[in-house]
Design a protein around this motif. Structure first.
Motif, mmCIF file in Angstrom:
data_model
loop_
_atom_site.group_PDB
_atom_site.id
_atom_site.type_symbol
_atom_site.label_atom_id
_atom_site.label_comp_id
_atom_site.label_asym_id
_atom_site.label_seq_id
_atom_site.Cartn_x
_atom_site.Cartn_y
_atom_site.Cartn_z
ATOM 1 N N GLN A 226 3.697 2.925 10.510
ATOM 2 C CA GLN A 226 3.425 2.918 9.071
ATOM 3 C C GLN A 226 2.557 1.752 8.651
ATOM 4 O OE1 GLN A 226 7.164 3.472 7.046
ATOM 5 N NE2 GLN A 226 7.101 5.639 7.505
ATOM 6 N N SER A 227 2.717 0.615 9.329
ATOM 7 C CA SER A 227 1.856 -0.483 8.884
ATOM 8 C C SER A 227 0.408 -0.213 9.289
ATOM 9 C CB SER A 227 2.352 -1.850 9.343
ATOM 10 O OG SER A 227 2.329 -1.905 10.714
ATOM 11 N N LEU A 228 0.197 0.610 10.324
ATOM 12 C CA LEU A 228 -1.182 0.988 10.672
ATOM 13 C C LEU A 228 -1.670 2.124 9.775
ATOM 14 C CD1 LEU A 228 -0.958 0.916 14.573
ATOM 15 C CD2 LEU A 228 -2.190 -0.684 13.133
ATOM 16 N N LYS A 229 -0.899 3.205 9.727
ATOM 17 C CA LYS A 229 -1.370 4.416 9.044
ATOM 18 C C LYS A 229 -1.560 4.198 7.536
ATOM 19 C CE LYS A 229 0.561 8.794 7.897
ATOM 20 N NZ LYS A 229 1.426 9.910 8.212
ATOM 21 N N THR A 230 -0.636 3.516 6.912
ATOM 22 C CA THR A 230 -0.711 3.326 5.461
ATOM 23 C C THR A 230 -1.087 1.891 5.098
ATOM 24 O OG1 THR A 230 1.128 4.862 5.330
ATOM 25 C CG2 THR A 230 0.556 3.697 3.307
ATOM 26 N N GLY A 231 -0.448 0.944 5.785
ATOM 27 C CA GLY A 231 -0.600 -0.461 5.401
ATOM 28 C C GLY A 231 -1.998 -0.997 5.630
#
Ligand code: GRG
Length: 292
Positions: A176-181
């Protein structure tokens, strides 16, 4: 009483809508490519990322209008990612931003090209900023890193690889920190870059955006369970249908809200040192409660 920044946010959104509607105005129109790009780009959306770019420029002492091409570029990348994410080869979704998805209207091949077009035109848009060349180069480096294989695209790869199997909490956090963050982080950093902010400003802004991005995604996981198709403008329940591990499966709804609140607190703390952090504090706190 805490200040309400809804009016300021609306003003930013209007500025962004106008600028986005002009991106392809004077360009060539080949077949239905431009129409397909504008169909998704001008379909509404909350414009959180470009607002973050404009307001972070202000936070770091700049004039928000200076950052407008950077803000448009981030929204163009975001829109391309949504078009591609909805394709049959990925999530195969039929509804986005309250409208039939791009491939449903224009067909798969054109939807792929519309995404490709938005992605590449975003970098041209960065170069339209009337800013010193070193800031533009820094913006290109930042956005390409955050949106590419070391950021959003890498996160999407992890997401696809995780479908149908349980993921650990740390795997989910990384995804999530890659895909969205990563893109939310780019949005904030580009504002700082446009303003010519210091290295220390950039670090504080990045820390804010990383925490905000994680809170945003955890809340997004919750909305997939507690909201409706109509409110979200996209199908709810798709995570479960696609057998995706999310924070809701890992922590339950109450655990998720506790995590959102903790991350929001972390975001607020990261920017306390700025002279006027109130908009950013309000934004983080509003997003923690959002229903769409
Ligand atoms: C296909 C390269 C590629 C990447 C896809 C962004 C993304 C990665 C997938 C979209 C699906 C999803 C739930 C992503 C998480 C990020 C997110 C919450 C996107 C939705 O952003 P909002 O809520 O949407 O800001 P609007 O429509 O308001 O702009």
């Amino acid at each position: 009483m805490e200040k309400d920044f809804t009016v300021q946010m609306k003003r930013d959104q209007e500025l962004i809508e106008r600028a986005l509607s002009e991106v392809f105005r004077d360009g060539e129109r080949y077949a239905d490519l431009q129409e397909a790009m504008e169909y998704s780009l001008l379909a509404g959306g909350k414009r959180i990322r470009p607002v973050l770019t404009l307001e972070t420029c202000r936070l770091c002492g700049g004039e928000p209008a200076q950052a407008l091409p950077f803000a448009c570029a981030v929204e163009m990348i975001h829109t391309y990612s949504l078009i591609h994410d909805d394709l049959p080869a990925m999530d195969d979704d039929q509804l986005r931003r309250g409208r039939p998805t791009n491939h449903v209207v224009y067909g798969e091949a054109t939807a792929i090209l519309a995404g490709d077009g938005l992605l590449t035109a975003a970098f041209e848009e960065l170069t339209r900023a009337e800013l010193p060349a070193d800031r533009v180069v820094e913006a290109v480096a930042c956005l390409s890193r955050c949106a590419g294989p070391a950021g959003m695209v890498g996160g999407q790869a992890l997401d696809m690889a995780g479908e149908g199997r349980g993921m650990t909490r740390s795997e989910l956090e990384q995804l999530q920190s890659l895909k969205t963050g990563a893109l939310i982080s780019a949005a904030a950093q580009l504002g700082c870059i446009a303003a010519g902010g210091s290295r220390e400003d950039r670090d504080r802004v990045r820390a804010y955006a990383q925490a905000l991005g994680r809170a945003f995604q955890v809340r997004d996981d919750m909305l997939d369970v507690i909201s409706s198709d109509q409110e979200l403008g996209k199908p709810v329940g798709s995570d479960q249908a696609n057998e995706k591990s999310t924070f809701v499966t890992a922590l339950g709804l109450e655990g998720c809200q506790r995590l959102v609140d903790e991350l929001t607190g972390r975001a607020v703390k990261a920017i306390e040192g700025f002279e006027q952090p109130d908009f950013h504090i309000w934004l983080a706190e509003s997003l923690a409660k959002r229903m769409k």
